[in-house]
Design a protein around this motif. Structure first.
Motif, PDB file in Angstrom:
ATOM      1  N   GLU A 113       5.646   3.458   2.312  1.00 53.51           N
ATOM      2  CA  GLU A 113       4.577   2.962   3.197  1.00 53.51           C
ATOM      3  C   GLU A 113       4.544   3.661   4.550  1.00 53.51           C
ATOM      4  O   GLU A 113       3.546   3.572   5.250  1.00 53.51           O
ATOM      5  CB  GLU A 113       4.675   1.437   3.355  1.00 53.51           C
ATOM      6  CG  GLU A 113       5.764   0.941   4.291  1.00 53.51           C
ATOM      7  CD  GLU A 113       7.150   0.905   3.648  1.00 53.51           C
ATOM      8  OE1 GLU A 113       7.320   1.430   2.530  1.00 53.51           O
ATOM      9  OE2 GLU A 113       8.075   0.354   4.283  1.00 53.51           O
TER      10      GLU A 113
ATOM     11  N   ALA B 216       2.138   1.911  -1.996  1.00 51.27           N
ATOM     12  CA  ALA B 216       3.082   2.737  -1.239  1.00 51.27           C
ATOM     13  C   ALA B 216       4.348   1.935  -0.924  1.00 51.27           C
ATOM     14  O   ALA B 216       5.462   2.439  -1.043  1.00 51.27           O
ATOM     15  CB  ALA B 216       2.423   3.217   0.055  1.00 51.27           C
ATOM     16  N   TYR B 217       4.165   0.679  -0.551  1.00 56.64           N
ATOM     17  CA  TYR B 217       5.319  -0.168  -0.199  1.00 56.64           C
ATOM     18  C   TYR B 217       6.252  -0.343  -1.403  1.00 56.64           C
ATOM     19  O   TYR B 217       7.473  -0.230  -1.283  1.00 56.64           O
ATOM     20  CB  TYR B 217       4.816  -1.527   0.311  1.00 56.64           C
ATOM     21  CG  TYR B 217       5.930  -2.430   0.777  1.00 56.64           C
ATOM     22  CD1 TYR B 217       6.361  -2.401   2.100  1.00 56.64           C
ATOM     23  CD2 TYR B 217       6.565  -3.299  -0.118  1.00 56.64           C
ATOM     24  CE1 TYR B 217       7.403  -3.212   2.528  1.00 56.64           C
ATOM     25  CE2 TYR B 217       7.605  -4.115   0.303  1.00 56.64           C
ATOM     26  CZ  TYR B 217       8.019  -4.068   1.623  1.00 56.64           C
ATOM     27  OH  TYR B 217       9.059  -4.870   2.037  1.00 56.64           O
TER      28      TYR B 217
ATOM     29  N   TYR C 187      -1.922   0.517   0.292  1.00 55.86           N
ATOM     30  CA  TYR C 187      -0.720   0.194   1.078  1.00 55.86           C
ATOM     31  C   TYR C 187       0.362  -0.466   0.229  1.00 55.86           C
ATOM     32  O   TYR C 187       1.539  -0.088   0.291  1.00 55.86           O
ATOM     33  CB  TYR C 187      -1.087  -0.709   2.270  1.00 55.86           C
ATOM     34  CG  TYR C 187       0.108  -0.942   3.158  1.00 55.86           C
ATOM     35  CD1 TYR C 187       0.429  -0.037   4.164  1.00 55.86           C
ATOM     36  CD2 TYR C 187       0.965  -2.024   2.924  1.00 55.86           C
ATOM     37  CE1 TYR C 187       1.569  -0.216   4.941  1.00 55.86           C
ATOM     38  CE2 TYR C 187       2.100  -2.202   3.700  1.00 55.86           C
ATOM     39  CZ  TYR C 187       2.394  -1.297   4.703  1.00 55.86           C
ATOM     40  OH  TYR C 187       3.524  -1.467   5.463  1.00 55.86           O
ATOM     41  N   ASN C 188      -0.029  -1.467  -0.563  1.00 64.02           N
ATOM     42  CA  ASN C 188       0.995  -2.165  -1.351  1.00 64.02           C
ATOM     43  C   ASN C 188       1.656  -1.230  -2.353  1.00 64.02           C
ATOM     44  O   ASN C 188       2.866  -1.316  -2.582  1.00 64.02           O
ATOM     45  CB  ASN C 188       0.385  -3.363  -2.088  1.00 64.02           C
ATOM     46  CG  ASN C 188       0.093  -4.528  -1.156  1.00 64.02           C
ATOM     47  OD1 ASN C 188       0.148  -4.381   0.068  1.00 64.02           O
ATOM     48  ND2 ASN C 188      -0.226  -5.675  -1.725  1.00 64.02           N
TER      49      ASN C 188
ATOM     50  N   ARG D 173      -6.239  -2.901  -1.046  1.00 61.97           N
ATOM     51  CA  ARG D 173      -4.884  -2.869  -0.497  1.00 61.97           C
ATOM     52  C   ARG D 173      -3.830  -2.815  -1.612  1.00 61.97           C
ATOM     53  O   ARG D 173      -2.794  -2.162  -1.468  1.00 61.97           O
ATOM     54  CB  ARG D 173      -4.655  -4.098   0.402  1.00 61.97           C
ATOM     55  CG  ARG D 173      -3.447  -3.959   1.280  1.00 61.97           C
ATOM     56  CD  ARG D 173      -3.389  -5.079   2.310  1.00 61.97           C
ATOM     57  NE  ARG D 173      -2.152  -5.037   3.050  1.00 61.97           N
ATOM     58  CZ  ARG D 173      -1.922  -4.276   4.113  1.00 61.97           C
ATOM     59  NH1 ARG D 173      -2.870  -3.483   4.568  1.00 61.97           N
ATOM     60  NH2 ARG D 173      -0.759  -4.290   4.713  1.00 61.97           N
TER      61      ARG D 173
ATOM     62  N   LYS E 123       0.862  10.331   8.587  1.00 59.35           N
ATOM     63  CA  LYS E 123       0.987  10.117   7.135  1.00 59.35           C
ATOM     64  C   LYS E 123       0.429  11.324   6.364  1.00 59.35           C
ATOM     65  O   LYS E 123      -0.320  12.140   6.900  1.00 59.35           O
ATOM     66  CB  LYS E 123       0.242   8.853   6.728  1.00 59.35           C
ATOM     67  CG  LYS E 123       0.966   7.567   7.166  1.00 59.35           C
ATOM     68  CD  LYS E 123       0.432   6.351   6.429  1.00 59.35           C
ATOM     69  CE  LYS E 123       1.278   5.115   6.732  1.00 59.35           C
ATOM     70  NZ  LYS E 123       0.825   3.932   5.981  1.00 59.35           N
TER      71      LYS E 123
ATOM     72  N   GLY F 131      -0.626   5.302   1.794  1.00 58.44           N
ATOM     73  CA  GLY F 131      -1.131   3.945   1.613  1.00 58.44           C
ATOM     74  C   GLY F 131      -2.154   3.544   2.659  1.00 58.44           C
ATOM     75  O   GLY F 131      -2.828   2.529   2.514  1.00 58.44           O
TER      76      GLY F 131
END
Ligand SMILES: [Zn+2]
Length: 572
Positions: free
Chosen positions: A516, A510-511, A507-508, A503, A526, A520
């Motif tokens: 996000e 991307a955040y 995802y993180n 993660r 997406k 991610g």
């Protein structure tokens, strides 16, 4: 050699009733590509795994079972049979110095990285060899040495280098990027003598007699590095191509390149225009002074400007130095064995806040390098003031490294919603540097599990060339936290599960980059950035995670890298 077979769709199954029932946002019809019969790890909590994924126009149309997605195909759809292989979202490294790394390779600098080099004697031999082939007076440049890996356990000094290169100036950058060794010829050209005072935010190391040793730290490096010969104008463009090829082969589909110069930003743009940049890149410009901040703002662009392939990321500043140089800014107690060493701060609090304010007001996300606890507090004070003054709702300001992240600092990070550019591979490659700061600080070095427990969002970075660009070193190190030098597990409480480590890199990441909603995880709508790997990373023994081989990398649904030979997929 990938054994994934590709065959044209034989069934133009087109009926609305066949449309997949789950995990889709738009009608799943006429896909460009369907990957099926795989083990797709989505990093989407609502639908954690699937066997099939349909893609059109560079985006994911649907994720589900093979049966559910069969109706997404038309006669033109390309079908890839994954033969049970594992698929992951494309990996994201939010903190690299890729340009610096790739330019060093293209300049054919001396490669003094471990395990290429084990001792000062190895480096001296390398410099001797290069001096023999280099005309008198020309520079010899290298990078990547780490005293913690040397049998001699000390820095290289000018005497070591003078013995083999009396007539060529030598400049060898430490792997941390926070110090360099220069020989006497180089010091002479830079005008550095026993009389030269330390510049603000830097150290000119002197011996017991007050003579310079050849070691220059942080801002003092500039006096020598500014004299290095200029690069050919197309070097950054060629470096961008090399970065794209190497990163994609390792499964990275997005990187952030941090603290880059205008020439390097131009290089990325030129490579992109030529179709050489298949990797997605966020470019982070540097702010080294208030004047830099003002100039950056005058350009009229800010974080997020660009497109899905190449855009501006955060504006980068440095608060303190490096652990390898022992220049991180800390509270008492001091560095072990150096009672007066509490590190260096590059900015006064007032100036830092002024520069942060100028950039943030113009729409820049801020990211500030701070490793020592004293430096992190200085940055958080400034961020808190800027957030309050500008009434920012979702600024996603970042602390780069946050190496010594005590419980008190974690509380502040959580309260201010400040993100961390963390570095899982540091624990392995340079974990031995932590020890100079005492056991209490070792406990709170890069505390990834604590971040999760306290709701602090950490993205992951190799900081290449500090550690190799391969994200698999980081995913592995986050899970095992073993130190290369001793084999010891550093702060075992902070080990992550493989899902948690993954993660950080998906995802993180991307955040942290405000992306996000686009990447991610593998979800309908997406970008179709994903990788096919050679083993089931969710169930292999942890030690295998560093050996994962990426068979294919897709960016926007296009296959952009294929595993060919062991040579071509070698890391760093
Ligand atoms: Zn860095």
């Amino acid at each position: 050699m990938s054994r994934i077979s590709i065959r044209p769709a034989v069934l133009a199954a087109f009926c609305l009733a066949c449309l997949p029932a789950i995990a889709r946002s738009a009608p799943c019809l006429d896909a460009d590509l369907i990957v099926r019969n795989g083990h797709i790890v989505t990093v989407d909590a609502a639908h954690p795994s699937a066997s099939s994924m349909a893609i059109r126009d560079g985006k994911i149309l649907a994720v589900g079972s093979d049966e559910e997605l069969a109706g997404c195909a038309s006669s033109r759809t390309q079908i890839v049979d994954l033969q049970g292989r594992t698929v992951l979202p494309g990996l994201i490294d939010i903190h690299t110095h890729s340009m610096e790394w790739a330019e060093g390779i293209l300049r054919e600098q001396l490669d003094a990285t471990y395990p290429n080099v084990h001792s000062i004697a190895d480096i001296v031999a390398m410099v001797r060899g290069r001096a023999a082939k280099t005309p008198k007076g020309q520079w010899i440049v290298g990078a990547g040495w780490d005293d913690a890996k040397f049998g001699e356990h000390r820095y290289i000094n000018r005497h070591d280098l003078d013995a083999v290169s009396p007539e060529n100036p030598v400049y060898l950058e430490h792997v941390s990027g926070h110090l360099s060794a220069a020989n006497s010829a180089a010091l002479k050209l830079a005008g550095i003598t026993s009389e030269t005072p330390d510049p603000n935010g830097g150290v000119i190391e002197k011996d017991a007699q007050g003579e310079p040793t050849g070691i220059v730290k942080d801002t003092a490096m500039l006096a020598v590095s500014k004299l290095l010969p200029p690069d050919p104008p197309d070097l950054p463009m060629r470096a961008a191509k090399l970065i794209s090829e190497r990163a994609l082969a390792l499964g990275l589909t997005t990187i952030h390149d941090i603290y880059i110069s205008p020439d390097e930003m131009r290089g990325y743009q030129q490579a992109y225009a030529r179709g050489w940049l298949k990797l997605r890149v966020q470019m982070s410009p540097q702010i080294g002074s208030i004047q830099d901040a003002e100039q950056l703002v005058k350009m009229g662009v800010h974080t997020g400007y660009g497109d899905d392939n190449l855009k501006f990321g955060a504006a980068k500043m440095f608060a303190d130095g490096g652990m390898g140089a022992r220049t991180i800014a800390i509270y008492p107690p001091p560095v072990e064995g150096e009672p007066a060493n509490f590190g260096v701060l590059r900015w006064t609090p007032a100036d830092m806040q002024k520069a942060h304010m100028i950039a943030a007001r113009a729409g820049w996300q801020l990211e500030t390098h701070a490793i020592g606890d004293r430096a992190i507090d200085e940055v958080l004070d400034s961020y808190a003031a800027v957030i309050k003054e500008l009434d920012l709702k979702d600024p996603r300001f970042r602390i780069v490294h946050a190496g010594i992240s005590t419980p008190a600092i974690q509380k502040r990070l959580a309260d201010l919603h400040v993100l961390v550019d963390g570095n899982p591979p540091f624990v392995y490659w340079i974990g031995s540097w932590f020890r100079k700061y005492g056991p209490e600080r070792v406990r709170w070095s890069y505390p990834a599990k604590s971040y999760i427990e306290h709701g602090i969002i950490e993205g992951a970075g190799s900081d290449v060339p500090v550690t190799p660009i391969s994200p698999w070193w980081g995913i592995w190190a986050a899970v095992v936290r073993k130190d290369l030098a001793t084999g010891e597990v550093i702060a075992p409480e902070e080990r992550l599960t493989i899902s948690e480590a993954l993660r950080l890199y998906t995802y993180n990441g991307a955040y942290v980059g405000f992306e996000e909603t686009k990447k991610g995880s593998l979800e309908p709508g997406k970008l179709a950035d994903f990788i096919v790997v050679d083993r089931d990373v969710m169930s292999v023994p942890s030690d295998e995670l560093k050996d994962v081989r990426v068979l294919e990398t897709y960016v926007g649904g296009q296959a952009v890298s294929k595993y060919a030979t062991p040579e071509s997929s070698k890391s760093n």
